[in-house]
Every structure is written in structure tokens, then in C-alpha cells.
Design a protein around this motif. Structure first.
Motif, short mmCIF file in Angstrom:
data_model
loop_
_atom_site.label_atom_id
_atom_site.label_comp_id
_atom_site.label_asym_id
_atom_site.label_seq_id
_atom_site.Cartn_x
_atom_site.Cartn_y
_atom_site.Cartn_z
N ARG A 4 0.85 -1.20 0.00
CA ARG A 4 0.00 0.00 0.00
C ARG A 4 0.88 1.25 0.00
N GLU B 286 0.34 -0.26 -4.54
CA GLU B 286 1.22 0.39 -5.51
C GLU B 286 2.36 -0.52 -5.97
N ALA C 285 -5.89 -0.54 -2.30
CA ALA C 285 -5.05 -0.05 -3.40
C ALA C 285 -3.60 -0.40 -3.09
N SER D 110 -2.61 5.61 0.11
CA SER D 110 -3.48 4.73 -0.66
C SER D 110 -4.69 4.29 0.16
#
Length: 402
Positions: free
Chosen positions: A236, A246, A244, A240
Motif C-alpha cells: 500500500r 502500488e 489499493a 493509498s
């Protein structure tokens, strides 16, 4: 033949008989014990009465407290020192085809994170006194594939870490400091945990402070810290949403329950260091005239936070003799151990890299003669005396039958 064992007498049968499974229920004096008080119990109980068992306020409090104690900008709590070293490797971009220089005389978790990212460990033999990496041999192992030096303050001894950093700067390398055994140690007034680009402490129950299981990454680099925060929490990002992600991440979080325990323990760190130093002094005093042993001492310029107390048999002892001594001590109810078997001779390292006995002779020689004696905060002076008396007696008998 008399087959009766007494405290003052030991038979050849006792020396020869080897148990392959340790029965700790027979122990009178244990190798290690955590030091937990009502303060720690209350701290954990308070968290258990709250709704914040993970990623709550105690996580942030513990990170800030340790960063403040060590003197770094950031601290990132993780579920083990091993995980912390692994995340350091990832955050620094170390991976397939890279080399990381380290020591073969350490716990296996110093080397396994290197393998976990696809890099190769490159070992350097150790100094026979400090037992840390041999500085004079370090530069010869640097190649164009070397990306980092992973230093270890073995048994809490910070000797040489400043020189490791100097050599790294000369060759434009980063230092990852495996400080898992050295919380509270300092070299010439500078705290361990502030030398490398990134450092890691461990909090297993035999360490200076414990969270049960846990570790902490220390760094002054905000970007590296942010990456580690993301990696420990399923990838994360900083801002975020919960679902979500990354980057590829992991569940290496340290719960607020563990962090509360760590906060309470850290608040007692000066007391804990003093207790451990006193136990070390008792051993040093009682064993001062034991010529068959190399007894550890604190190097000049080092404020050593004692992790374990490891003596070594003199060089004319064999590993077989050492192993018999270990077993007889265990049979007598005193828990002892060998610290550490060489990393490069672990079976999977031999299989993968083809290491052989003789590759790092000093590390191997030291390893074959180590005896870790019982060592923890609340070990009584009388128990230290018992350990030393039993060890001296077993040494006498071992020499008489060899």
C-alpha cells in the motif's frame, strides 16, 4: 566400572553418551530468559482492551521511541529482524546478479535475506579477536557486482563498524547494518544503528529487549523508510486506500500488542543493559584465570550491550571435545549451546555455492570451539558461579579421558 554420576564425578559413559533431542524440562539453569515485569503485562493488557490491535497508535509510538533512542529520523517496525533485512535489500534495489559482502560467522538470517532477493552472499573471514568481519580482507572481495556490505555486530560487539563504513564510502557501496544483536551498543560514543545507510534490530526473546517476535528498520532516508512502510503492508502507498496496492508487498506488520511490549521494554533499556553487563562481569571475574578458555571482553572504545556470553576453548581443543562438553553440561542441567555454526557450511549453502571446509578457516576454527553460557538479565550470581564450577569440572574430566 562405576556408572553413577554425581556433581563431583563424571564417568566415561556420561562423556560418550549423546542425546540427540534436548529435554529442557531437566534444566536447572537456562540459556536465556526474557525479563518481563508488571509494566509489560499492563502495557499489553491495555492494548487488548482497545480496538487497535494492529496498525494502531502503539506502532507509531514504538517507532518514534526507538528512532529517538538510536538517533535516526525514521524507524519502521516489522515482524522480525529477518524481514527487516529483506525489506532493506528490496528498498535499496538489490537483486538478481548482485553481490552483498558479509560474514560467515553469524546467525543464518544475516545471509538468507540476500538470497531471498536473488543476490549472492560473498563471505569474508573474521577477525580472531572481535569475531567481526576482517577489515584487512574486505576490499579484496569487492567486485563490479558488489552492491552492499552487510555488517554484523556479533554478540553486540560494534568493533570495526566505522571502518566498514569508510571502506564502503570509498567504493561507493551502501552498508546495511545487521544490528539485531546490538541494541544499545555504541562505538566511540556513536550509537549502533546510525552507522549504515539502513540498520535493523531484532526483538526475539533472547535479545536485549523483546516484543516476542519483531524487528525494526532504522534509517535517515525518508524515501527508503516510506518504501519499507509500503512493503511491510501489502504494498500500500503512503496515502493509498486500503485495497489499493502500488507495489508487490508483504504482510510483515508488527501488531500493537507486540509494540506495546516493546515500548515498555525500551523504557527499561538502561536497567536492562546494566543487568546484562553485571552478569558478564561476574563471568569475567570467575573465569579470569581459566587458561583453557578465551573469555570475551569489551574492546576499547566500545560501549557493548551484551547479547550473549560466548567463551571459546583454546585452539588445541577439537570440535568433538567441545560437543562432548556441551552435552555433559546439558546432562547436568545447564543449558549451553554452540554460537554459531559457519553460515557457508550450512547444507543448502554448500549445495548452492560449493563451499568447503577450509574456505574461511578463522570463522571455522572459532565456531568449532564456542560455548554459549547461560546469560540473561536476572541470572543470579550464585547461578553464574554454578555454571563456571561445572564447566571447569567438565573441562578437567574431558582432558583426563582424552
Amino acid at each position: 566400572m562405576d556408572l553413577v554420576c554425581t556433581r563431583s564425578k563424571i564417568t566415561i559413559l556420561e562423556l560418550a553418551f549423546v542425546f540427540f533431542e534436548e529435554d529442557t524440562s531437566l534444566m536447572r539453569i537456562y540459556l536465556s530468559r526474557p525479563d518481563l515485569t508488571a509494566q509489560e503485562i499492563q502495557a499489553v493488557s491495555t492494548v487488548l482492551r482497545s480496538p487497535d490491535l494492529s496498525l494502531g497508535p502503539k506502532l507509531i509510538e514504538f517507532e518514534k521511541a526507538l528512532a529517538s533512542y538510536i538517533g535516526t529520523k525514521r524507524a519502521v517496525a516489522v515482524n522480525s529482524g529477518t524481514s527487516g533485512l529483506f525489506l532493506c535489500m528490496l528498498a535499496l534495489g538489490i537483486g538478481q546478479g548482485d553481490e552483498v559482502i558479509t560474514t560467515p560467522f553469524t546467525f543464518i538470517a544475516s545471509a538468507t535475506p540476500i538470497l531471498m532477493v536473488g543476490a549472492s552472499p560473498v563471505f569474508v573471514d573474521i577477525d580472531p579477536v572481535s569475531l567481526n568481519i576482517e577489515l584487512s580482507k574486505l576490499e579484496s572481495r569487492i567486485t563490479d557486482r558488489t552492491k552492499a556490505i552487510l555488517a554484523v555486530e556479533i554478540f553486540g560487539n560494534p568493533f570495526g563498524i566505522d571502518r566498514v563504513c569508510e571502506i564502503a564510502r570509498k567504493h561507493n557501496l551502501v552498508v546495511i547494518d545487521d544490528s539485531c544483536e546490538a541494541l544499545g551498543s555504541a562505538l566511540n560514543g556513536k550509537m549502533v544503528g546510525t552507522f549504515g545507510k539502513m540498520s535493523v534490530f531484532g526483538f526475539y526473546p533472547n535479545k536485549q529487549i523483546t516484543t516476542g517476535e519483531g524487528g525494526m528498520i532504522l534509517t535517515n532516508d525518508e524515501d527508503l523508510a516510506d518504501v519499507c512502510v509500503s512493503l511491510r503492508n501489502q504494498g500500500r502507498g503512503k496515502n493509498s486506500a486500503w485495497l489499493a496496492h502500488e507495489r508487490l508487498g508483504y504482510n510483515f506488520r508488527l501488531s500493537d500488542i507486540n509494540c506495546a511490549l516493546g515500548i515498555a521494554q525500551l523504557s527499561r533499556i538502561d536497567e536492562i543493559k546494566a543487568k546484562r553487563r553485571q552478569v558478564a562481569i561476574w563471568y569475567q571475574e570467575i573465569l579470569a584465570d581459566e587458561e583453557r578458555l578465551v573469555v570475551p571482553a569489551e574492546p576499547e572504545g566500545c560501549d557493548m550491550s551484551w547479547f550473549v556470553f560466548v567463551v571459546r576453548l583454546r585452539e588445541d581443543f577439537t570440535m568433538q571435545q567441545r560437543d562432548r562438553i556441551l552435552q555433559v553440561m546439558m546432562n547436568r542441567g545447564i543449558q549451553v549451546s554452540n554460537y554459531f555454526p559457519p553460515v557457508h557450511l550450512q547444507p543448502f549453502m554448500v549445495q548452492q555455492f560449493g563451499y568447503r571446509k577450509g574456505d574461511f578457516p578463522i570463522a571455522e576454527s572459532v565456531s568449532e570451539r564456542t560455548i554459549a553460557l547461560p546469560f540473561y538479565n536476572n541470572l543470579a550470581k550464585d547461578d553464574v558461579a554454578v555454571v563456571c564450577r561445572e564447566l571447569t569440572e567438565v573441562l578437567d574430566i574431558e582432558l583426563s579421558v582424552s
